[in-house]
Design a protein around this motif. Sequence first.
Motif, PDB file in Angstrom:
ATOM      1  N   LEU A 107       3.480  20.363   1.051  1.00 52.41           N
ATOM      2  CA  LEU A 107       3.087  21.322   0.365  1.00 52.41           C
ATOM      3  C   LEU A 107       2.377  21.776   1.485  1.00 52.41           C
ATOM      4  O   LEU A 107       2.552  23.466   1.895  1.00 52.41           O
ATOM      5  N   PHE A 108       1.500  21.190   1.934  1.00 51.52           N
ATOM      6  CA  PHE A 108       0.545  22.485   2.707  1.00 51.52           C
ATOM      7  C   PHE A 108       0.538  21.896   4.018  1.00 51.52           C
ATOM      8  O   PHE A 108      -0.431  22.787   4.956  1.00 51.52           O
ATOM      9  N   PHE A 109       0.764  20.210   3.969  1.00 50.47           N
ATOM     10  CA  PHE A 109       0.756  19.965   5.270  1.00 50.47           C
ATOM     11  C   PHE A 109       2.313  19.711   6.739  1.00 50.47           C
ATOM     12  O   PHE A 109       3.065  19.766   5.064  1.00 50.47           O
ATOM     13  N   LYS A 110       2.228  19.173   7.592  1.00 53.48           N
ATOM     14  CA  LYS A 110       3.459  18.545   7.682  1.00 53.48           C
ATOM     15  C   LYS A 110       3.929  17.055   7.459  1.00 53.48           C
ATOM     16  O   LYS A 110       2.831  15.863   7.797  1.00 53.48           O
ATOM     17  N   PHE A 111       4.604  16.646   6.898  1.00 58.57           N
ATOM     18  CA  PHE A 111       4.664  15.541   6.006  1.00 58.57           C
ATOM     19  C   PHE A 111       4.871  14.113   7.351  1.00 58.57           C
ATOM     20  O   PHE A 111       5.524  14.683   8.132  1.00 58.57           O
ATOM     21  N   SER A 112       4.090  13.377   6.494  1.00 60.27           N
ATOM     22  CA  SER A 112       4.558  12.626   7.185  1.00 60.27           C
ATOM     23  C   SER A 112       5.126  10.689   6.934  1.00 60.27           C
ATOM     24  O   SER A 112       3.482  10.128   6.231  1.00 60.27           O
ATOM     25  N   TYR A 113       5.020   9.924   7.233  1.00 63.77           N
ATOM     26  CA  TYR A 113       5.916   8.760   6.409  1.00 63.77           C
ATOM     27  C   TYR A 113       4.834   7.685   7.040  1.00 63.77           C
ATOM     28  O   TYR A 113       4.647   6.751   5.824  1.00 63.77           O
ATOM     29  N   GLN A 114       4.070   7.608   8.365  1.00 61.68           N
ATOM     30  CA  GLN A 114       3.394   6.521   8.716  1.00 61.68           C
ATOM     31  C   GLN A 114       1.843   6.382   8.219  1.00 61.68           C
ATOM     32  O   GLN A 114       1.693   5.943   7.712  1.00 61.68           O
ATOM     33  N   PHE A 115       1.599   8.133   7.416  1.00 58.24           N
ATOM     34  CA  PHE A 115       0.063   8.964   7.490  1.00 58.24           C
ATOM     35  C   PHE A 115       0.535   8.374   5.227  1.00 58.24           C
ATOM     36  O   PHE A 115      -0.242   7.533   4.542  1.00 58.24           O
ATOM     37  N   CYS A 116       1.953   8.217   4.359  1.00 55.44           N
ATOM     38  CA  CYS A 116       2.426   7.550   3.258  1.00 55.44           C
ATOM     39  C   CYS A 116       1.539   6.165   3.782  1.00 55.44           C
ATOM     40  O   CYS A 116       1.547   5.989   1.783  1.00 55.44           O
ATOM     41  N   LEU A 117       2.308   6.159   4.602  1.00 58.13           N
ATOM     42  CA  LEU A 117       2.029   4.248   4.249  1.00 58.13           C
ATOM     43  C   LEU A 117       0.951   3.188   4.553  1.00 58.13           C
ATOM     44  O   LEU A 117       0.283   2.433   3.826  1.00 58.13           O
ATOM     45  N   ILE A 118       0.573   4.014   5.173  1.00 54.30           N
ATOM     46  CA  ILE A 118      -1.435   3.241   6.067  1.00 54.30           C
ATOM     47  C   ILE A 118      -1.894   4.069   4.770  1.00 54.30           C
ATOM     48  O   ILE A 118      -3.080   2.533   3.752  1.00 54.30           O
ATOM     49  N   PHE A 119      -1.598   5.313   4.036  1.00 55.80           N
ATOM     50  CA  PHE A 119      -2.763   5.842   2.695  1.00 55.80           C
ATOM     51  C   PHE A 119      -2.187   4.286   1.750  1.00 55.80           C
ATOM     52  O   PHE A 119      -2.877   4.409   1.050  1.00 55.80           O
ATOM     53  N   ALA A 120      -1.251   4.761   1.358  1.00 52.74           N
ATOM     54  CA  ALA A 120      -0.715   3.735  -0.045  1.00 52.74           C
ATOM     55  C   ALA A 120      -0.869   1.750   0.055  1.00 52.74           C
ATOM     56  O   ALA A 120      -1.471   1.897  -0.951  1.00 52.74           O
ATOM     57  N   PHE A 121      -0.813   1.127   1.116  1.00 51.75           N
ATOM     58  CA  PHE A 121      -1.828   0.315   1.462  1.00 51.75           C
ATOM     59  C   PHE A 121      -3.170   0.261   1.515  1.00 51.75           C
ATOM     60  O   PHE A 121      -3.516  -0.693   0.877  1.00 51.75           O
ATOM     61  N   SER A 122      -3.782   1.312   1.909  1.00 57.55           N
ATOM     62  CA  SER A 122      -5.272   1.095   1.812  1.00 57.55           C
ATOM     63  C   SER A 122      -5.230   0.944   0.378  1.00 57.55           C
ATOM     64  O   SER A 122      -6.032   0.777  -0.307  1.00 57.55           O
ATOM     65  N   ILE A 123      -4.928   2.016  -0.605  1.00 56.83           N
ATOM     66  CA  ILE A 123      -5.303   1.910  -2.090  1.00 56.83           C
ATOM     67  C   ILE A 123      -5.409   1.650  -2.919  1.00 56.83           C
ATOM     68  O   ILE A 123      -5.556   0.553  -3.344  1.00 56.83           O
ATOM     69  N   ALA A 124      -3.468   0.301  -2.791  1.00 61.25           N
ATOM     70  CA  ALA A 124      -3.447  -0.834  -3.053  1.00 61.25           C
ATOM     71  C   ALA A 124      -4.058  -1.623  -2.909  1.00 61.25           C
ATOM     72  O   ALA A 124      -5.199  -2.680  -4.166  1.00 61.25           O
ATOM     73  N   VAL A 125      -5.005  -1.870  -2.006  1.00 55.79           N
ATOM     74  CA  VAL A 125      -5.543  -2.674  -1.436  1.00 55.79           C
ATOM     75  C   VAL A 125      -6.894  -2.735  -2.311  1.00 55.79           C
ATOM     76  O   VAL A 125      -7.766  -4.239  -2.740  1.00 55.79           O
ATOM     77  N   PHE A 126      -7.451  -1.842  -1.693  1.00 59.87           N
ATOM     78  CA  PHE A 126      -8.989  -1.654  -2.342  1.00 59.87           C
ATOM     79  C   PHE A 126      -8.573  -1.419  -4.305  1.00 59.87           C
ATOM     80  O   PHE A 126      -9.730  -2.001  -4.624  1.00 59.87           O
ATOM     81  N   SER A 127      -7.473  -0.395  -4.871  1.00 61.33           N
ATOM     82  CA  SER A 127      -7.912  -1.025  -6.214  1.00 61.33           C
ATOM     83  C   SER A 127      -7.490  -2.130  -6.186  1.00 61.33           C
ATOM     84  O   SER A 127      -7.828  -2.463  -7.876  1.00 61.33           O
ATOM     85  N   PHE A 128      -6.854  -2.828  -5.529  1.00 60.16           N
ATOM     86  CA  PHE A 128      -6.799  -4.129  -6.149  1.00 60.16           C
ATOM     87  C   PHE A 128      -7.779  -4.710  -6.421  1.00 60.16           C
ATOM     88  O   PHE A 128      -8.268  -5.780  -7.400  1.00 60.16           O
ATOM     89  N   ILE A 129      -8.647  -4.955  -4.871  1.00 57.49           N
ATOM     90  CA  ILE A 129     -10.204  -5.530  -5.312  1.00 57.49           C
ATOM     91  C   ILE A 129     -11.430  -5.376  -5.985  1.00 57.49           C
ATOM     92  O   ILE A 129     -11.677  -5.996  -6.933  1.00 57.49           O
ATOM     93  N   VAL A 130     -11.252  -3.685  -6.431  1.00 57.72           N
ATOM     94  CA  VAL A 130     -11.442  -3.187  -7.709  1.00 57.72           C
ATOM     95  C   VAL A 130     -11.555  -3.466  -8.895  1.00 57.72           C
ATOM     96  O   VAL A 130     -11.843  -4.430  -9.579  1.00 57.72           O
ATOM     97  N   ILE A 131     -10.256  -3.738  -8.879  1.00 61.66           N
ATOM     98  CA  ILE A 131      -9.781  -3.527 -10.581  1.00 61.66           C
ATOM     99  C   ILE A 131     -10.135  -5.145 -10.161  1.00 61.66           C
ATOM    100  O   ILE A 131     -10.841  -5.746 -11.647  1.00 61.66           O
ATOM    101  N   GLN A 132      -9.653  -6.050 -10.026  1.00 61.04           N
ATOM    102  CA  GLN A 132      -9.928  -7.728 -11.125  1.00 61.04           C
ATOM    103  C   GLN A 132     -11.051  -7.721 -10.164  1.00 61.04           C
ATOM    104  O   GLN A 132     -11.559  -9.038 -11.205  1.00 61.04           O
ATOM    105  N   TYR A 133     -12.085  -7.369  -9.300  1.00 62.34           N
ATOM    106  CA  TYR A 133     -13.711  -7.909  -9.273  1.00 62.34           C
ATOM    107  C   TYR A 133     -13.712  -7.105 -10.607  1.00 62.34           C
ATOM    108  O   TYR A 133     -14.988  -8.439 -11.624  1.00 62.34           O
TER     109      TYR A 133
END
Length: 354
Positions: free
Chosen positions: A33-59
Amino acid sequence: MNINFKKTYRFAVKSALYITLFSTGLVGFLTYLFFKFSYQFCLIFAFSIAVFSFIVIQYRVERFIYKKVKKIYDDVALLESSTFMNQPITTDMATLTREVKKFATDKKLEIETLKVREEYRREFLGNVSHELKTPLFMVQGYLSTLLDGAMSDKTIRKKYLERAEKGVERLIYIVQDLDMISKLEIGELNLEITEFDIVKLIENVFDLLEMKASKKDILLMFDMKYNTPIMVVGDHEKIEQAVMNLVVNSIKYGKDQGSTEVSIEDLTAEKVIVRVTDNGDGIVKKNISRLFERFYRVDKSGARTEGGSGLGLAIVKHIIEAHDEKIFVDSTFGVGSEFSFTLQKVKTKKQKSK
């Protein structure tokens, strides 16, 4: 308690996946909606959120649930359940629930077994006390009477001493039976296995009990004439005692002018079955399952007037089972009873050659 912690990552993985999908979708939509859409940005963001969420939730979940579950295991450890404590600690709720349910079922069964044993112990001690108390009081009564002045009368003195002697004999008989049944139960009484003629053994029992049977005019007999020996394998002395106890029991509970019949039949090529049948009062069906219990008496009042230790049938059962044989009871109330047991036959030359 040794901690062997079993981890489960399924909850953390699923939770991290849900957070990642939602976060990535939201960021991707806002970026569109507000910026130019980037697949690379979404993939990096998804990976980062997944790892961070997994570590926090698991711990966090691991620490939170582990503390609660460990308390359950520690509480259970106080009950010393070896089967439960051998299991690794797990935070998986399905596994934990299954283990706790199994533990609870095992403990319930253990408690019920202990209650039955405690009830049996109380009943046994009560029976032992009663059996010993009767002859003890009888002996004490006769001796006290003699000491109080009856000693001077020779007739009374002799009669009371003879009665006191009978009381002592009954005490000795009870103690000997208790000693034998205890040794049979813990396997300390060794069997001397020999080959012997069961017909001759039964004839000897009839001779020994002839006078006892004649007092009630009970006829001791075989079902037929056995002209040839029937050789069996076992402890001669113990089998003789078993047969004697069964015949004594049939005399004790048999009708006056009745009969006790013994038969020996081929059960299989290797076994014979010995049957002791009487035409006495018989036994009510509900009492049959308890006949071989120590001190159990069908007739609570009249049985003790006949004497005995109340251990006769229990001893028979242990003797027969010590030979790895079977004992059976068949009784019809008002008609009579039949006790039977199996014995190993002596192998013939033809069987030995095979």
